[in-house]
Design a protein around this motif. Structure first.
Motif, PDB file in Angstrom:
ATOM      1  N   PRO A   1       0.838  -1.207   0.000  1.00 24.79           N
ATOM      2  CA  PRO A   1       0.000   0.000   0.000  1.00 24.79           C
ATOM      3  C   PRO A   1       0.870   1.253   0.000  1.00 24.79           C
ATOM      4  O   PRO A   1       2.037   1.215   0.393  1.00 24.79           O
ATOM      5  N   ILE A   2       0.301   2.358  -0.438  1.00 28.93           N
ATOM      6  CA  ILE A   2       0.999   3.639  -0.387  1.00 28.93           C
ATOM      7  C   ILE A   2       0.959   4.156   1.047  1.00 28.93           C
ATOM      8  O   ILE A   2      -0.099   4.168   1.679  1.00 28.93           O
ATOM      9  N   VAL A   3       2.092   4.580   1.585  1.00 33.01           N
ATOM     10  CA  VAL A   3       2.131   5.102   2.959  1.00 33.01           C
ATOM     11  C   VAL A   3       1.965   6.618   2.934  1.00 33.01           C
ATOM     12  O   VAL A   3       2.344   7.282   1.976  1.00 33.01           O
ATOM     13  N   SER A   4       1.402   7.145   4.007  1.00 31.99           N
ATOM     14  CA  SER A   4       1.093   8.578   4.073  1.00 31.99           C
ATOM     15  C   SER A   4       2.209   9.404   4.696  1.00 31.99           C
ATOM     16  O   SER A   4       2.110  10.624   4.773  1.00 31.99           O
ATOM     17  N   TRP A   5       3.274   8.741   5.145  1.00 38.32           N
ATOM     18  CA  TRP A   5       4.337   9.491   5.809  1.00 38.32           C
ATOM     19  C   TRP A   5       5.491   9.791   4.850  1.00 38.32           C
ATOM     20  O   TRP A   5       5.525   9.307   3.720  1.00 38.32           O
ATOM     21  N   GLN A   6       6.412  10.647   5.334  1.00 39.55           N
ATOM     22  CA  GLN A   6       7.513  11.119   4.495  1.00 39.55           C
ATOM     23  C   GLN A   6       8.862  10.708   5.095  1.00 39.55           C
ATOM     24  O   GLN A   6       8.987  10.536   6.307  1.00 39.55           O
ATOM     25  N   LEU A   7       9.850  10.581   4.208  1.00 46.87           N
ATOM     26  CA  LEU A   7      11.135   9.983   4.590  1.00 46.87           C
ATOM     27  C   LEU A   7      12.310  10.834   4.126  1.00 46.87           C
ATOM     28  O   LEU A   7      12.324  11.332   3.002  1.00 46.87           O
TER      29      LEU A   7
ATOM     30  N   ASP B   1      10.640   6.258  -7.521  1.00 44.16           N
ATOM     31  CA  ASP B   1      10.192   5.427  -8.630  1.00 44.16           C
ATOM     32  C   ASP B   1       9.163   4.390  -8.186  1.00 44.16           C
ATOM     33  O   ASP B   1       8.291   3.981  -8.955  1.00 44.16           O
ATOM     34  N   SER B   2       9.232   3.969  -6.934  1.00 40.80           N
ATOM     35  CA  SER B   2       8.294   2.969  -6.420  1.00 40.80           C
ATOM     36  C   SER B   2       6.876   3.503  -6.329  1.00 40.80           C
ATOM     37  O   SER B   2       5.913   2.742  -6.368  1.00 40.80           O
ATOM     38  N   GLN B   3       6.716   4.822  -6.191  1.00 41.28           N
ATOM     39  CA  GLN B   3       5.405   5.476  -6.074  1.00 41.28           C
ATOM     40  C   GLN B   3       4.596   4.918  -4.906  1.00 41.28           C
ATOM     41  O   GLN B   3       3.362   4.856  -4.956  1.00 41.28           O
ATOM     42  N   LYS B   4       5.312   4.524  -3.842  1.00 38.61           N
ATOM     43  CA  LYS B   4       4.643   3.937  -2.683  1.00 38.61           C
ATOM     44  C   LYS B   4       4.767   4.800  -1.435  1.00 38.61           C
ATOM     45  O   LYS B   4       4.351   4.376  -0.351  1.00 38.61           O
ATOM     46  N   ILE B   5       5.330   5.992  -1.554  1.00 35.18           N
ATOM     47  CA  ILE B   5       5.577   6.812  -0.382  1.00 35.18           C
ATOM     48  C   ILE B   5       5.155   8.251  -0.671  1.00 35.18           C
ATOM     49  O   ILE B   5       5.322   8.742  -1.786  1.00 35.18           O
TER      50      ILE B   5
END
Length: 210
Positions: A51-57, A108-112
């Motif tokens: 799933p896409i996560v809503s937080w930032q890294l 590139d993963s578009q998951k974050i």
């Protein structure tokens, strides 16, 4: 005095003419840049179910030992002696190269929701720190391999407490011809496969502590 002045001017002219013809021998050898472009991981099976996560890294600059922290491509033989490839180098210092590759792979993963290598660009929830022990060419009984060993620390950005720790190890054989192209492909496969392990681990790690 006039004679000395003429002699000085004459010698200066001769030196100027000679300097324009000077060549350095042997000629400097061309240094090839080992450009690494890992495969796109957007459609990778290992990521499609995440799933896409809503937080930032934030991805900090990896920590490397002194043998790796440079532009040179390290080679280690079975005796443990450290050498470097002649006339081939990374496009930039290895810590900077790895940081860029990690950030680009997460994007590139578009998951974050957001990822960056700089604090000022986003409002991070977590920080990813990599301690890289190996990222070089290693000679083994089975031939030459690209090898990677890195420990990942996921850290809460506000509290600076470590949320999760994981060590990743991987090797990819280099084709028998050992050409620059063979080495490039082996490193690209090595780093791509590493990212396909690092990204899912990073995205799932915080859920274990919620």
């Amino acid at each position: 005095m006039k004679c000395n002045l003429k002699s000085t001017i004459f010698l200066a002219i001769i030196c100027l003419l000679l300097s324009s013809c000077v060549q350095v021998f042997p000629p400097a050898k061309k240094v090839d840049t080992l450009l690494i472009t890992p495969l796109s991981i957007k459609e990778a099976t290992a990521l499609t179910s995440l799933p896409i996560v809503s937080w930032q890294l934030i991805v900090s600059e990896p920590s490397l030992n002194a043998y790796l922290d440079k532009n040179l491509v390290m080679v280690e033989d079975q005796s443990g002696i450290v050498k470097y490839m002649a006339n081939v180098e990374w496009p930039e210092a290895l810590p900077d190269l790895l940081k860029s590759l990690v950030v680009d792979s997460f994007i590139d993963s578009q998951k974050i929701m957001g990822v960056s290598g700089f604090h000022s660009h986003i409002q991070p929830n977590y920080l990813l720190q990599l301690d890289v022990n190996k990222c070089h060419i290693q000679k083994t009984e089975d031939g030459y391999m690209t090898t990677l060993e890195a420990t990942a620390f996921l850290i809460d950005f506000k509290t600076r407490k470590t949320v999760a720790v994981q060590t990743f190890t991987h090797q990819v054989p280099i084709a028998d011809q050992h050409t620059k192209t063979d080495i490039k492909k082996a490193f690209e496969q090595l780093l791509t496969e590493f990212m396909l392990k690092l990204i899912p681990w990073t995205l799932k790690a915080p859920n274990k502590f919620i």
